[in-house]
Design an enzyme around this catalytic site. Structure first.
Site, PDB file in Angstrom:
ATOM      1  N   CYS A   1      -9.606   7.042   8.476  1.00 31.82           N
ATOM      2  CA  CYS A   1     -10.272   7.339   7.199  1.00 31.82           C
ATOM      3  C   CYS A   1     -11.671   6.709   7.151  1.00 31.82           C
ATOM      4  O   CYS A   1     -12.554   7.108   7.890  1.00 31.82           O
ATOM      5  CB  CYS A   1      -9.379   6.898   6.039  1.00 31.82           C
ATOM      6  SG  CYS A   1      -9.866   7.626   4.472  1.00 31.82           S
TER       7      CYS A   1
ATOM      8  N   HIS B   1      -4.223   9.690   6.870  1.00 33.41           N
ATOM      9  CA  HIS B   1      -3.591   8.362   6.930  1.00 33.41           C
ATOM     10  C   HIS B   1      -2.285   8.420   7.726  1.00 33.41           C
ATOM     11  O   HIS B   1      -1.206   8.555   7.134  1.00 33.41           O
ATOM     12  CB  HIS B   1      -3.353   7.825   5.514  1.00 33.41           C
ATOM     13  CG  HIS B   1      -4.614   7.347   4.872  1.00 33.41           C
ATOM     14  ND1 HIS B   1      -5.056   6.047   4.973  1.00 33.41           N
ATOM     15  CD2 HIS B   1      -5.563   8.020   4.173  1.00 33.41           C
ATOM     16  CE1 HIS B   1      -6.216   5.927   4.332  1.00 33.41           C
ATOM     17  NE2 HIS B   1      -6.551   7.104   3.845  1.00 33.41           N
TER      18      HIS B   1
ATOM     19  N   GLU C   1      -0.657   6.158   9.056  1.00 30.11           N
ATOM     20  CA  GLU C   1       0.245   5.020   8.811  1.00 30.11           C
ATOM     21  C   GLU C   1       1.351   5.368   7.817  1.00 30.11           C
ATOM     22  O   GLU C   1       2.380   4.703   7.785  1.00 30.11           O
ATOM     23  CB  GLU C   1      -0.561   3.789   8.348  1.00 30.11           C
ATOM     24  CG  GLU C   1      -1.128   3.835   6.933  1.00 30.11           C
ATOM     25  CD  GLU C   1      -2.479   4.532   6.819  1.00 30.11           C
ATOM     26  OE1 GLU C   1      -2.825   5.331   7.710  1.00 30.11           O
ATOM     27  OE2 GLU C   1      -3.182   4.298   5.812  1.00 30.11           O
TER      28      GLU C   1
END
Ligand code: MN
Length: 249
Positions: free
Chosen positions: A114, A221, A223
């Site tokens: 990001c 993202h 994660e």
């Protein structure tokens, strides 16, 4: 030894209502250290510092994970802040720019997420669009209203990219990702290629154009998608693999 992965930290001031105490803290999202740990790396949170040479960190690390956060200060890509700009941290930018430059110099593997991808782009001479609302051709929702673990928009992956391999070579060259960004890459930095775009042509991933650098950057993202069927978790195992090679080089 496991590869040692530096994770960039953010800072926050916490003032508790009705309490005289306040805290100035370093932090990063737990999902990042968990993803590194689950893929066989040893995570290390790097706090924003002002007077430590970047090599003091980068010399010790086998890989660098650049995470999300504030908008990049437009000064660093030669623009004035416009009304649409969000919160910035010139202090964090200055620190992370130095880290990125040193990691690039030492050819240490980078996974940039990001804001991290946007900052790498700026370090390599690129620019950002300060807000997607400024470009009428950007039509899909990039600041999704759904929970972080839901992949909401599709991206088209360049079949010649490393990302194509990392995401498991999807037959239709498409995967779905989540999206929490109001800024996008405008001019691509030097020695980068675009490895994925959304259908409204937003750059959703970049990577090193040659072997001089070892950078993978994604606008989404991963994660929050490590358990998704869309293979975002592979971005972390790929970083650990690259870091292992670096450590044994
Ligand atoms: Mn997006």
């Amino acid at each position: 030894m496991q590869p040692f992965i530096g994770i960039t930290g953010n800072e926050m001031q916490i003032n508790r209502v009705g309490d005289v105490s306040s805290f100035h803290i370093n932090y990063s999202a737990r999902h990042f250290s968990t993803a590194v740990e689950e893929n066989g790396g040893t995570p290390f949170l790097i706090p924003i510092t002002n007077n430590i040479k970047p090599s003091e960190f980068i010399d010790r690390l086998d890989g660098l994970l650049l995470v999300g956060g504030q908008d990049v200060t437009p000064y660093f890509y030669g623009e004035e802040p416009r009304k649409v700009l969000g919160q910035t941290s010139p202090e964090r930018d200055t620190f992370e720019i130095a880290l990125i430059q040193e990691a690039i110099k030492q050819k240490k593997p980078i996974l940039a997420v990001c804001r991290g991808m946007q900052l790498v782009n700026v370090v390599l001479g690129g620019t950002l669009l300060q807000d997607i609302g400024e470009d009428p051709s950007i039509t899909i929702q990039h600041v999704q209203q759904s929970l972080t673990q839901y992949a909401t928009h599709s991206i088209h992956i360049n079949p010649k990219s490393r990302l194509f391999n990392i995401t498991g070579k999807p037959e239709d060259k498409k995967v779905k990702v989540n999206s929490f960004h109001h800024q996008v890459i405008k001019d691509l930095g030097n020695e980068l290629i675009v490895s994925a775009r959304s259908i409204d042509n937003v750059i959703e991933a970049v990577e090193s154009a040659n072997d001089d650098h070892d950078i993978i950057g994604v606008q989404w993202h991963p994660e929050y998608l490590t358990n998704s069927p869309y293979s975002s978790g592979n971005l972390f195992s790929d970083l650990i693999d690259r870091a292992k090679k670096q450590a044994s080089a």
